[in-house]
Design an enzyme around this catalytic site. Structure first.
Site, PDB file in Angstrom:
ATOM      1  N   LYS A 291       0.866  -1.190   0.000  1.00 23.86           N
ATOM      2  CA  LYS A 291       0.000   0.000   0.000  1.00 23.86           C
ATOM      3  C   LYS A 291       0.896   1.231   0.000  1.00 23.86           C
ATOM      4  O   LYS A 291       1.723   1.402   0.893  1.00 23.86           O
ATOM      5  CB  LYS A 291      -0.903  -0.003   1.234  1.00 23.86           C
ATOM      6  CG  LYS A 291      -1.651   1.320   1.464  1.00 23.86           C
ATOM      7  CD  LYS A 291      -2.555   1.271   2.695  1.00 23.86           C
ATOM      8  CE  LYS A 291      -3.138   2.660   3.003  1.00 23.86           C
ATOM      9  NZ  LYS A 291      -3.976   2.688   4.221  1.00 23.86           N
ATOM     10  N   ASP A 296      -2.463  10.313   3.477  1.00 26.70           N
ATOM     11  CA  ASP A 296      -3.864   9.928   3.658  1.00 26.70           C
ATOM     12  C   ASP A 296      -4.588  10.970   4.506  1.00 26.70           C
ATOM     13  O   ASP A 296      -4.508  10.955   5.726  1.00 26.70           O
ATOM     14  CB  ASP A 296      -3.923   8.540   4.329  1.00 26.70           C
ATOM     15  CG  ASP A 296      -5.363   8.069   4.542  1.00 26.70           C
ATOM     16  OD1 ASP A 296      -6.279   8.679   3.952  1.00 26.70           O
ATOM     17  OD2 ASP A 296      -5.549   7.080   5.276  1.00 26.70           O
ATOM     18  N   LYS A 303     -10.056  13.063   7.869  1.00 29.95           N
ATOM     19  CA  LYS A 303      -9.570  12.720   9.203  1.00 29.95           C
ATOM     20  C   LYS A 303      -9.556  13.975  10.076  1.00 29.95           C
ATOM     21  O   LYS A 303      -9.495  15.084   9.553  1.00 29.95           O
ATOM     22  CB  LYS A 303      -8.129  12.182   9.110  1.00 29.95           C
ATOM     23  CG  LYS A 303      -8.023  10.793   8.518  1.00 29.95           C
ATOM     24  CD  LYS A 303      -6.581  10.312   8.572  1.00 29.95           C
ATOM     25  CE  LYS A 303      -6.439   8.930   7.949  1.00 29.95           C
ATOM     26  NZ  LYS A 303      -7.130   7.867   8.698  1.00 29.95           N
ATOM     27  N   ASP A 314       1.741   6.474   5.515  1.00 31.04           N
ATOM     28  CA  ASP A 314       0.767   5.517   4.989  1.00 31.04           C
ATOM     29  C   ASP A 314       1.271   4.810   3.715  1.00 31.04           C
ATOM     30  O   ASP A 314       0.526   4.077   3.080  1.00 31.04           O
ATOM     31  CB  ASP A 314      -0.572   6.231   4.720  1.00 31.04           C
ATOM     32  CG  ASP A 314      -1.777   5.326   4.911  1.00 31.04           C
ATOM     33  OD1 ASP A 314      -1.624   4.258   5.541  1.00 31.04           O
ATOM     34  OD2 ASP A 314      -2.867   5.688   4.421  1.00 31.04           O
ATOM     35  N   GLU A 375      -9.288   3.765   2.141  1.00 32.83           N
ATOM     36  CA  GLU A 375      -8.777   3.844   0.769  1.00 32.83           C
ATOM     37  C   GLU A 375      -7.720   2.789   0.462  1.00 32.83           C
ATOM     38  O   GLU A 375      -7.513   2.445  -0.693  1.00 32.83           O
ATOM     39  CB  GLU A 375      -8.209   5.250   0.514  1.00 32.83           C
ATOM     40  CG  GLU A 375      -6.758   5.482   0.968  1.00 32.83           C
ATOM     41  CD  GLU A 375      -6.556   5.341   2.476  1.00 32.83           C
ATOM     42  OE1 GLU A 375      -7.538   5.476   3.215  1.00 32.83           O
ATOM     43  OE2 GLU A 375      -5.416   5.071   2.887  1.00 32.83           O
ATOM     44  N   ARG A 377      -7.599  -0.420   1.004  1.00 35.94           N
ATOM     45  CA  ARG A 377      -8.171  -1.621   0.370  1.00 35.94           C
ATOM     46  C   ARG A 377      -8.596  -1.331  -1.055  1.00 35.94           C
ATOM     47  O   ARG A 377      -8.611  -2.217  -1.904  1.00 35.94           O
ATOM     48  CB  ARG A 377      -9.328  -2.140   1.230  1.00 35.94           C
ATOM     49  CG  ARG A 377     -10.449  -1.161   1.409  1.00 35.94           C
ATOM     50  CD  ARG A 377     -11.347  -1.489   2.590  1.00 35.94           C
ATOM     51  NE  ARG A 377     -10.785  -1.052   3.861  1.00 35.94           N
ATOM     52  CZ  ARG A 377     -11.373  -1.238   5.041  1.00 35.94           C
ATOM     53  NH1 ARG A 377     -12.545  -1.851   5.107  1.00 35.94           N
ATOM     54  NH2 ARG A 377     -10.809  -0.813   6.145  1.00 35.94           N
TER      55      ARG A 377
HETATM   56  N1  BES Z   1      -4.117   4.649   6.914  1.00 32.77           N
HETATM   57  C1  BES Z   1      -5.277   4.428   7.692  1.00 32.77           C
HETATM   58  C2  BES Z   1      -5.036   3.438   8.824  1.00 32.77           C
HETATM   59  C3  BES Z   1      -4.283   3.948  10.012  1.00 32.77           C
HETATM   60  C4  BES Z   1      -4.873   4.780  10.917  1.00 32.77           C
HETATM   61  C5  BES Z   1      -2.996   3.527  10.223  1.00 32.77           C
HETATM   62  C6  BES Z   1      -4.164   5.214  12.025  1.00 32.77           C
HETATM   63  C7  BES Z   1      -2.295   3.939  11.343  1.00 32.77           C
HETATM   64  C8  BES Z   1      -2.872   4.793  12.240  1.00 32.77           C
HETATM   65  C9  BES Z   1      -6.396   3.861   6.837  1.00 32.77           C
HETATM   66  O1  BES Z   1      -6.423   4.310   5.528  1.00 32.77           O
HETATM   67  C10 BES Z   1      -7.674   4.278   7.462  1.00 32.77           C
HETATM   68  O2  BES Z   1      -7.944   5.437   7.485  1.00 32.77           O
HETATM   69  N2  BES Z   1      -8.423   3.297   7.943  1.00 32.77           N
HETATM   70  C11 BES Z   1      -9.656   3.557   8.594  1.00 32.77           C
HETATM   71  C12 BES Z   1     -10.664   2.563   8.065  1.00 32.77           C
HETATM   72  C13 BES Z   1     -12.069   2.848   8.500  1.00 32.77           C
HETATM   73  C14 BES Z   1     -12.582   4.099   7.833  1.00 32.77           C
HETATM   74  C15 BES Z   1     -12.932   1.657   8.146  1.00 32.77           C
HETATM   75  C16 BES Z   1      -9.451   3.364  10.088  1.00 32.77           C
HETATM   76  O3  BES Z   1      -8.753   2.440  10.494  1.00 32.77           O
HETATM   77  O4  BES Z   1      -9.988   4.189  10.842  1.00 32.77           O
HETATM   78 ZN    ZN Z   2      -4.649   4.902   4.724  1.00 32.63          ZN
HETATM   79 MN    MN Z   3      -7.487   6.132   5.308  1.00 34.16          MN
END
Ligand code: BES
Ligand code: ZN
Ligand code: MN
Length: 519
Positions: A291, A296, A303, A314, A375, A377
């Site tokens: 990835k 992000d 966010k 990310d 995003e 996935r």
């Molecule tokens: N890159 C993030 C995951 C992440 C968050 C990694 C915090 C490390 C620290 C990913 O793209 C994301 O935003 N995932 C969301 C998914 C949710 C919207 C289903 C998450 O984990 O909140």
């Molecule tokens: Zn992400």
């Molecule tokens: Mn994300």
């Protein structure tokens, strides 16, 4: 001063890959009794309760009981990780002695040996010692051999020597240590020890490449920058080739999901394809897929701003893929490997994907994007469909995919999910071996219904619970024909707080796994 501009100019010239090829330290095998070794710093171990290791005993006698004196006075206990430096010891050739705590002898294993090595390098960083000699042969871990120790010494030396300086106007001072050596146990082992040192060095350097790529900010480390790094890697290695797919080419392939992530960004998405050929052309490769979200923001599902800077990390999955490909080439592994990087920037904007939008993936399945922050996935599913054309023996994707993985495991573990148990077990073993460990979560069908959508074949989120599992369930829909495993490195890929920075994980794990594979 226009800082933004000056950094952009420097970035154009700066290459993390080229930097990694420079030799900073040399490693060698050097025989001789500890008191006769000419070095600036000799490292010997002390067991808990102040018991001297065999090498420490020799130095103690030659220095007229300097070491046992320290123990008697309570200055040194021998706890694992403890260090104590002696300057200008009398009676021996070395300029300094670094006493390193090894903990309880009966509990001493690979993990303790590694802790001892890391603490020794940490202590050495503070002094200007041009050479270090590790005399710890008498400390034999219950579960590892001396070749493992040798490769750990060079690997940890490289990792300890890394300092981020690329975007600082005042560069951090280079590490004073130039040579690291260790004695052979039996003289016949010299050659194998030397090759272990080489292997550890190569892995340590690769870990640092992944750290550097991770640490670079989002305005430098863009999808295009990652593509350039892959190209530069290919230009330097006869057995490596790189192909970069543009958004136009991805559109032709029908990668509507991947492209939906970059839609709101001025940075063009790239699908980076790196191939390493160490075996016959018709040998099926092993695939690693990273990835590569270079920043992000969450997109329209924005966010919150606190700590958002960390979303430059990310792309650590992508960094681990690029670094691992370089390492595999350096180690000349006798297999074929394909490394894919799905690189994009996730931004809000008038052209950005909106919650409720439906896209068609390369596989033909439609996805309802209920949250644009899920995003990772979305870029991975198209890359995982694309990888099928290489007919890989195994596929591992590496992604900072879910905050839920951080909540579950903290920073010590790579979360592992797989549709093939023997692959999962091989990955767990590889992680144990190199101390870059993975722990498995279930990928049961029970969770699949959480991704149901009223308007498309599948939704891109599975609700607030079991986030790491439902994210893997999403990917599993695109890997049915593959022996596939997923590593969620959201917790392990970087440190927050005062030590903020990329860790370079899981490069060691990937190299270890690939080293086990046969053509
Ligand atoms: N890159 C993030 C995951 C992440 C968050 C990694 C915090 C490390 C620290 C990913 O793209 C994301 O935003 N995932 C969301 C998914 C949710 C919207 C289903 C998450 O984990 O909140
Ligand atoms: Zn992400
Ligand atoms: Mn994300």
């Amino acid at each position: 001063m226009n800082l933004g501009l000056s950094i952009k100019v420097r970035a154009a010239k700066y290459s993390a890959i080229e930097e990694s090829l420079k030799e900073f330290m040399r490693y060698s095998v050097k025989g001789g009794s500890p008191d006769k070794i000419v070095t600036e710093c000799i490292v010997v171990a002390i067991w808990s309760n102040g018991r001297l290791s065999d090498e420490a005993k020799i130095l103690d006698t030659k220095t007229k009981k300097l070491i046992s004196g320290l123990i008697r006075s309570g200055d040194l206990k021998g706890n694992l990780g403890e260090t104590h430096l002696i300057y200008h010891p009398p009676g021996i050739k070395s300029k300094r002695i670094l006493l390193a705590g090894a903990g309880e002898k009966k509990k001493f294993n690979g993990a303790s040996a590694n802790k001892l090595i890391i603490s020794a390098f940490k202590a050495c960083l503070k002094i200007e010692s041009a050479s270090i000699h590790f005399c710890i042969n008498s400390c034999e871990p219950s579960d590892r051999d001396r070749y493992w120790i040798a490769s750990r010494i060079s690997q940890e030396a490289e990792i300890a020597g890394y300092r981020y300086g690329t975007t600082k106007s005042k560069k951090p001072k280079a590490w004073a240590t130039k040579t690291v050596s260790l004695p052979p146990k039996v003289s016949g082992h010299r050659k194998s020890l030397e090759s272990s040192l080489k292997r550890g060095q190569a892995i340590g350097k690769a870990v640092n490449v992944a750290r550097e790529l991770g640490n670079l900010p989002g305005n430098i480390c863009t999808p295009t920058y990652l593509a350039e790094q892959a190209t530069s890697l290919a230009n330097k290695n006869r057995r490596v080739s790189a192909k970069i797919l543009s958004e136009k080419q991805m559109a032709r392939l029908g990668m509507g999901s991947l492209l939906s992530v970059s839609a709101g960004s001025a940075e063009e998405a790239k699908l980076i394809v790196i191939e390493y050929s160490g075996a016959k052309a018709n040998t099926r490769p092993h695939a690693i897929v990273g990835k590569g979200i270079t920043f992000d923001t969450g997109g329209i599902s924005l966010k919150s701003s606190g700590g958002m800077d960390e979303m430059k990390f990310d792309m650590c999955g992508a960094a681990s893929v690029i670094a691992t490909m370089g390492c595999v080439a350096e180690l000349k592994l006798p297999i074929n490997v394909v490394g894919l990087v799905a690189a994009a920037e996730n931004m809000p904007g008038s052209k950005a994907t909106k919650p409720g939008d439906i896209v068609t993936t390369m596989s033909g399945k439609t996805v309802e994007i209920l949250n644009t922050d899920a995003e990772g996935r979305l870029v991975l599913c198209d890359a995982l469909t694309y990888v099928e054309r290489f007919k890989p023996q195994t596929v591992i994707d590496i992604a900072t995919l879910t905050g839920a993985a951080v909540a579950t495991f903290g920073s010590y573990v790579n979360a592992l999910l797989s549709n093939n148990q023997s692959l999962a077990e091989t990955i767990i073993e590889s992680g144990e071996q190199c101390l870059d460990r993975a722990w498995q979560l279930p990928l049961w069908d029970d969770y699949q219904h959480l991704l149901n959508s009223n308007f498309a074949d599948i939704a891109n989120i599975g609700g607030p619970r079991a986030g790491t599992i439902t994210a893997a369930c999403f990917l599993s829909r695109f890997t049915k024909n593959q022996k596939w495993a997923h590593l969620d490195i959201a917790g392990s890929a970087w440190h927050s707080g005062a030590q903020k920075g990329a860790t370079g994980r899981p490069v060691s794990l990937l190299v270890e796994y690939l080293s086990k594979q046969k053509a």
